[in-house]
Design an enzyme around this catalytic site. Structure first.
Site, PDB file in Angstrom:
ATOM      1  N   GLU A 118     -16.605   1.019   7.345  1.00  0.00           N
ATOM      2  CA  GLU A 118     -15.289   0.424   7.128  1.00  0.00           C
ATOM      3  C   GLU A 118     -14.592   0.243   8.473  1.00  0.00           C
ATOM      4  O   GLU A 118     -14.500   1.179   9.273  1.00  0.00           O
ATOM      5  CB  GLU A 118     -14.444   1.313   6.206  1.00  0.00           C
ATOM      6  CG  GLU A 118     -13.073   0.711   5.913  1.00  0.00           C
ATOM      7  CD  GLU A 118     -12.461   1.152   4.588  1.00  0.00           C
ATOM      8  OE1 GLU A 118     -13.168   1.786   3.773  1.00  0.00           O
ATOM      9  OE2 GLU A 118     -11.288   0.843   4.364  1.00  0.00           O
ATOM     10  N   ASN A 161     -12.355   7.267   2.702  1.00  0.00           N
ATOM     11  CA  ASN A 161     -12.451   6.755   1.331  1.00  0.00           C
ATOM     12  C   ASN A 161     -13.803   7.265   0.837  1.00  0.00           C
ATOM     13  O   ASN A 161     -14.812   6.580   0.902  1.00  0.00           O
ATOM     14  CB  ASN A 161     -12.413   5.222   1.303  1.00  0.00           C
ATOM     15  CG  ASN A 161     -11.049   4.703   1.734  1.00  0.00           C
ATOM     16  OD1 ASN A 161     -10.015   5.319   1.446  1.00  0.00           O
ATOM     17  ND2 ASN A 161     -11.036   3.579   2.437  1.00  0.00           N
ATOM     18  N   LYS A 238      -8.384  12.414   2.496  1.00  0.00           N
ATOM     19  CA  LYS A 238      -7.396  11.349   2.275  1.00  0.00           C
ATOM     20  C   LYS A 238      -7.034  11.443   0.800  1.00  0.00           C
ATOM     21  O   LYS A 238      -7.859  11.142  -0.057  1.00  0.00           O
ATOM     22  CB  LYS A 238      -8.016   9.995   2.593  1.00  0.00           C
ATOM     23  CG  LYS A 238      -7.153   8.781   2.230  1.00  0.00           C
ATOM     24  CD  LYS A 238      -7.830   7.472   2.656  1.00  0.00           C
ATOM     25  CE  LYS A 238      -7.002   6.252   2.308  1.00  0.00           C
ATOM     26  NZ  LYS A 238      -7.630   4.987   2.758  1.00  0.00           N
ATOM     27  N   GLU A 242      -3.686   4.891  -0.931  1.00  0.00           N
ATOM     28  CA  GLU A 242      -4.480   3.678  -1.150  1.00  0.00           C
ATOM     29  C   GLU A 242      -5.508   3.865  -2.263  1.00  0.00           C
ATOM     30  O   GLU A 242      -6.676   3.503  -2.125  1.00  0.00           O
ATOM     31  CB  GLU A 242      -5.168   3.252   0.154  1.00  0.00           C
ATOM     32  CG  GLU A 242      -4.167   2.935   1.254  1.00  0.00           C
ATOM     33  CD  GLU A 242      -4.775   2.392   2.538  1.00  0.00           C
ATOM     34  OE1 GLU A 242      -5.931   2.719   2.839  1.00  0.00           O
ATOM     35  OE2 GLU A 242      -4.089   1.625   3.232  1.00  0.00           O
ATOM     36  N   ARG A 286       8.182   1.534   4.275  1.00  0.00           N
ATOM     37  CA  ARG A 286       6.878   2.199   4.395  1.00  0.00           C
ATOM     38  C   ARG A 286       6.822   3.120   5.614  1.00  0.00           C
ATOM     39  O   ARG A 286       6.182   4.177   5.571  1.00  0.00           O
ATOM     40  CB  ARG A 286       5.762   1.143   4.476  1.00  0.00           C
ATOM     41  CG  ARG A 286       4.414   1.755   4.790  1.00  0.00           C
ATOM     42  CD  ARG A 286       3.281   0.774   4.644  1.00  0.00           C
ATOM     43  NE  ARG A 286       2.080   1.261   5.316  1.00  0.00           N
ATOM     44  CZ  ARG A 286       0.967   0.578   5.452  1.00  0.00           C
ATOM     45  NH1 ARG A 286       0.880  -0.647   4.947  1.00  0.00           N
ATOM     46  NH2 ARG A 286      -0.071   1.090   6.072  1.00  0.00           N
ATOM     47  N   ASP A 315       0.495   1.964  10.706  1.00  0.00           N
ATOM     48  CA  ASP A 315      -0.957   1.938  10.593  1.00  0.00           C
ATOM     49  C   ASP A 315      -1.645   1.315  11.804  1.00  0.00           C
ATOM     50  O   ASP A 315      -2.086   0.171  11.718  1.00  0.00           O
ATOM     51  CB  ASP A 315      -1.354   1.168   9.324  1.00  0.00           C
ATOM     52  CG  ASP A 315      -2.843   1.219   9.050  1.00  0.00           C
ATOM     53  OD1 ASP A 315      -3.523   2.013   9.708  1.00  0.00           O
ATOM     54  OD2 ASP A 315      -3.309   0.476   8.176  1.00  0.00           O
ATOM     55  N   GLU A 343      -9.599  -2.152  14.814  1.00  0.00           N
ATOM     56  CA  GLU A 343      -9.269  -2.857  13.575  1.00  0.00           C
ATOM     57  C   GLU A 343      -8.168  -3.896  13.782  1.00  0.00           C
ATOM     58  O   GLU A 343      -8.225  -4.986  13.233  1.00  0.00           O
ATOM     59  CB  GLU A 343      -8.824  -1.846  12.512  1.00  0.00           C
ATOM     60  CG  GLU A 343      -8.284  -2.506  11.247  1.00  0.00           C
ATOM     61  CD  GLU A 343      -7.822  -1.520  10.177  1.00  0.00           C
ATOM     62  OE1 GLU A 343      -7.918  -0.303  10.385  1.00  0.00           O
ATOM     63  OE2 GLU A 343      -7.365  -2.004   9.122  1.00  0.00           O
ATOM     64  N   HIS A 453       2.052  -6.048  12.047  1.00  0.00           N
ATOM     65  CA  HIS A 453       1.406  -6.449  10.794  1.00  0.00           C
ATOM     66  C   HIS A 453       1.494  -7.943  10.481  1.00  0.00           C
ATOM     67  O   HIS A 453       1.743  -8.345   9.340  1.00  0.00           O
ATOM     68  CB  HIS A 453       1.966  -5.642   9.622  1.00  0.00           C
ATOM     69  CG  HIS A 453       0.865  -4.917   8.881  1.00  0.00           C
ATOM     70  ND1 HIS A 453      -0.250  -5.572   8.427  1.00  0.00           N
ATOM     71  CD2 HIS A 453       0.710  -3.615   8.536  1.00  0.00           C
ATOM     72  CE1 HIS A 453      -1.042  -4.691   7.826  1.00  0.00           C
ATOM     73  NE2 HIS A 453      -0.493  -3.487   7.890  1.00  0.00           N
ATOM     74  N   TRP A 476       1.911  -4.863   1.994  1.00  0.00           N
ATOM     75  CA  TRP A 476       0.663  -5.297   2.604  1.00  0.00           C
ATOM     76  C   TRP A 476       0.803  -6.723   3.141  1.00  0.00           C
ATOM     77  O   TRP A 476      -0.182  -7.306   3.584  1.00  0.00           O
ATOM     78  CB  TRP A 476      -0.502  -5.222   1.581  1.00  0.00           C
ATOM     79  CG  TRP A 476      -1.006  -3.822   1.364  1.00  0.00           C
ATOM     80  CD1 TRP A 476      -0.576  -2.695   1.993  1.00  0.00           C
ATOM     81  CD2 TRP A 476      -2.047  -3.395   0.467  1.00  0.00           C
ATOM     82  NE1 TRP A 476      -1.273  -1.599   1.547  1.00  0.00           N
ATOM     83  CE2 TRP A 476      -2.185  -1.988   0.604  1.00  0.00           C
ATOM     84  CE3 TRP A 476      -2.872  -4.052  -0.452  1.00  0.00           C
ATOM     85  CZ2 TRP A 476      -3.102  -1.236  -0.132  1.00  0.00           C
ATOM     86  CZ3 TRP A 476      -3.794  -3.303  -1.174  1.00  0.00           C
ATOM     87  CH2 TRP A 476      -3.908  -1.910  -1.020  1.00  0.00           C
TER      88      TRP A 476
HETATM   89  O1  GCW Z   1      -5.936   1.201   8.614  1.00  0.00           O
HETATM   90  C1  GCW Z   1      -6.134   1.234   7.242  1.00  0.00           C
HETATM   91  C2  GCW Z   1      -7.426   0.521   7.039  1.00  0.00           C
HETATM   92  C3  GCW Z   1      -8.255   1.059   5.896  1.00  0.00           C
HETATM   93  C4  GCW Z   1      -8.346   2.572   6.066  1.00  0.00           C
HETATM   94  C5  GCW Z   1      -6.953   3.165   5.978  1.00  0.00           C
HETATM   95  C6  GCW Z   1      -6.933   4.655   6.233  1.00  0.00           C
HETATM   96  C7  GCW Z   1     -10.194   4.029   5.610  1.00  0.00           C
HETATM   97  O2  GCW Z   1      -7.167  -0.848   6.856  1.00  0.00           O
HETATM   98  O3  GCW Z   1      -9.514   0.438   5.966  1.00  0.00           O
HETATM   99  O4  GCW Z   1      -9.202   3.163   5.116  1.00  0.00           O
HETATM  100  O5  GCW Z   1      -6.129   2.597   6.953  1.00  0.00           O
HETATM  101  O6  GCW Z   1      -6.713   5.034   7.370  1.00  0.00           O
HETATM  102  O7  GCW Z   1      -7.142   5.426   5.309  1.00  0.00           O
END
Ligand code: GCW
Length: 644
Positions: A118, A161, A238, A242, A286, A315, A343, A453, A476
């Site tokens: 991922e 995840n 986690k 999400e 958020r 994030d 990312e 974002h 999102w």
């Molecule tokens: O940054 C976001 C990502 C997800 C990621 C999530 C997280 C692993 O887009 O892909 O999932 O955060 O950190 O849990």
């Protein structure tokens, strides 16, 4: 070609030389293969000033002595000596004393059981679960060696995840095999766990952390793990984030969930890293939610729980202010999670050196206030491990900073360049300068002045500030964050807005709250600013935005030009690789600039200043761009050319 300890290939061996343990065997082997100087002695010694992993190096009169209370410390000492040698330092009269600031320096792999990664852009997962435990790829020991050479001593093998199948006995046998390869390098394995495992794997009807059967299930599972892997490190979780299950599904708190696992691990000295990356689709901001949920739990976590917090409150954006949760839980162990994989920073196509971003975080959060440092890995099966040759510098920098966060970004970049390319200063100095500027350049062409974002839906590669998906979560979507309208742009997090500023210590809260004193770098993070607002430079906000995007493009053009001038100093294949990626980066930078400026111009209604480059795309055409890539791919040049 690449004459460095860091990149040399070497298969590890478990064979023990007479009188030596596997760790010392490795240490001697490294010296034999890499050290050009006088004889080196390694000695275990008691030294109250040294941590178990710490070491001293003394050299005089043609002898070098490395000492440490622990074997792994000796191995680290050897790597340090080799690093000094390959970076061209004078090794004749060394007086070195090194202690890591953090006892835990850990990579988080977001690797899935099916071999995908991922947000990974360097090929597939390094772990070949189908072949394990019987086939041990040579890359496992190379991976461990690279990590050990920069002091990384822990690895979470699987995605946060997490699949509950991770804890099935057949899978644990495979984990055991990897742990065996990593052990001589001082690396412990950890696993991400799915909180609903007692239901999904154990067949129980609940995963309630206060339920006796659930508690017992975890105890048995932990016992089973330690029977296989006596030095297993612990769990990363986690939860309630999400879509992942967690204690809140059963009316319990994050502390209840973390403590239950911590109690099961405690007899074996295992730990729980409990992530604070939580946010719900409510109408509150958020950026405030992790603090709101975790801060009230301060003092309720067991000693072997560390709350793992992303560096920023949202994030891993190209730039965020630090997360105000740091420092707000004085009675709870905290650690930072950085993202090494890019990312939100151009995947493995863009050259972005991340140390300056991490150092920016440490300029707000005192390193010593944290217990550990985690980094989301950027490794994969690509021959060069990380996709972009310069992305390896980020892995390197992560390890060096986890050992010593007070090292400067320049120092680390310099070390890495000398070990990877050459010691020639006509190469090292300008390229180091380029690395140092590269994060700011990416912020400029992607999201300057505190914007965040603005990414395309699904993948986070290109720009899509206009993105609207019917029925999608508001938080999102880019418009939730940029809030552009006829009056201005930016998220009002001042006291008059969402009041997120109030989560910061008083002095910073005041500074961020006032549009006049808020630093430009965070302006649109904390304020909705009128287009005609006069900036510190004297320009209007709109003009400032245009100049920032333009500067970003010009910066990467300059990187491209500089790199071209280095052709004679770099291995041809490596040279071409970086050159090709820089040309993608320049085109992407123009794409970002045009997309964002043309879109925001519809609200601002002002002209792009005439002394900067005109947009070369039309907004209409840019809105049609769809990159057919998933979460796990990096777009190729061909694909970009066809679609952009
Ligand atoms: O940054 C976001 C990502 C997800 C990621 C999530 C997280 C692993 O887009 O892909 O999932 O955060 O950190 O849990």
């Amino acid at each position: 070609m690449i004459a460095s300890v860091w990149w040399n290939k070497l298969a590890a061996t478990e064979d023990v030389m007479p009188g030596h343990t596997p760790v010392l065997t490795l240490a001697y082997k490294e010296l034999q293969e890499g050290w050009d100087g006088p004889p080196v002695t390694l000695a275990l010694k008691k030294d109250r000033q040294l941590k178990e992993d710490g070491f001293t190096i003394h050299s005089e009169q043609g002898r070098v002595a490395i000492g440490s209370p622990g074997e792994t410390g000796l191995l680290y000492g050897v790597y340090h000596l080799l690093r000094l040698q390959s970076a061209g330092a004078d090794t004749d009269s060394l007086q070195v004393k090194e202690n890591p600031l953090y006892d835990l320096r850990i990579l988080n792999h977001w690797d899935n059981p099916d071999g995908t990664v991922e947000r990974g852009y360097a090929g597939r997962s390094l772990w070949n679960w189908e072949e394990l435990p019987s086939v041990l790829s040579e890359r496992y020991s190379e991976y461990a060696r690279i990590n050990a050479s920069i002091g990384i001593n822990g690895t979470v093998l699987n995605n946060v995840n997490a699949s509950s199948a991770t804890l099935a006995i057949e899978h644990l046998e495979k984990v055991k095999a990897l742990a065996g390869v990593f052990r001589p390098y001082g690396i412990r394995v950890y696993l991400s766990v799915n909180f609903a495992s007692p239901i999904q794997l154990g067949g129980l009807s609940t995963a309630d952390p206060l339920d006796k059967e659930v508690v017992n299930w975890w105890r048995q599972k932990v016992k089973e793990i330690y029977r296989l892997i006596p030095d297993f490190g612990g769990f990363l979780v986690k939860a309630n984030s999400e879509g992942q299950p967690g204690p809140c599904d059963f009316g319990r708190t994050h502390a209840d969930g973390a403590n239950m696992l911590a109690d099961a691990l405690e007899p074996y000295k295992g730990i729980v890293m409990w992530r604070a990356f939580v946010y719900n689709p409510t109408d509150t901001d958020r950026a405030k939610q992790a603090y709101q949920e975790f801060q009230p739990l301060d003092g309720q976590f067991r000693d072997n729980v560390i709350v793992q917090i992303k560096n920023g409150p949202v994030d891993f954006q190209p730039r965020e202010p630090y997360s105000p949760l740091f420092g707000a839980m004085p009675h709870t162990g905290q650690m930072v999670e950085f993202q090494i994989t890019q990312e939100y920073l151009g995947f493995s196509n863009h050259l972005v050196y991340l140390a300056p971003m991490w150092k920016e975080f440490f300029s707000f959060v005192p390193p010593a206030s944290l217990k550990a440092m985690a980094g989301v890995a950027n490794t994969g099966t690509d021959a060069n491990w990380c996709g972009h040759p310069f992305a390896r510098a980020n892995w390197y920098a992560f390890g060096r900073l986890a050992w010593n966060p007070s090292l400067s970004s320049e120092e680390i970049a310099g070390e890495w360049l000398k070990q990877t390319f050459t010691q020639d200063t006509t190469f090292v100095l300008p390229i180091r300068e380029m690395m140092m500027e590269s994060h700011e350049a990416a912020v400029n062409y992607m999201m300057p002045l505190g914007l965040h974002h603005l990414f395309a839906w699904g993948h986070h590669y290109g720009p899509e500030p206009w993105c609207e998906i019917p029925g999608a979560r508001a938080d999102w979507l880019p418009s939730y964050y940029h809030k552009a309208d006829k009056t201005g742009i930016g998220f009002d997090r001042s006291r008059a807005g969402s009041a997120a500023v109030a989560q910061y210590p008083a002095g910073l809260a005041r500074q961020y709250d006032d549009i006049q004193s808020c630093p430009d770098a965070y302006l649109l993070w904390f304020h909705h600013v009128p287009w005609g607002h006069t900036m510190k430079s004297g320009r209007t906000l709109w003009d400032e935005l245009c100049y920032a995007y333009d500067r970003g493009v010009r910066q990467v053009r300059a990187f491209q030009q500089l790199w071209d001038s280095m052709e004679k100093q770099v291995d041809p294949q490596l040279f071409k690789d970086v050159q090709a990626r820089l040309s993608i980066q320049v085109r992407d930078a123009v794409w970002w600039k045009d997309a964002c400026l043309l879109y925001f111009q519809e609200f601002a209604g002002r002209p792009v200043p005439y002394d900067i480059e005109r947009p070369i795309h039309s907004l209409e055409a840019l809105k049609k761009v769809r990159l057919p890539i998933g979460n796990y791919e990096c777009p190729s040049e061909e694909l970009l050319n066809k679609n952009r």
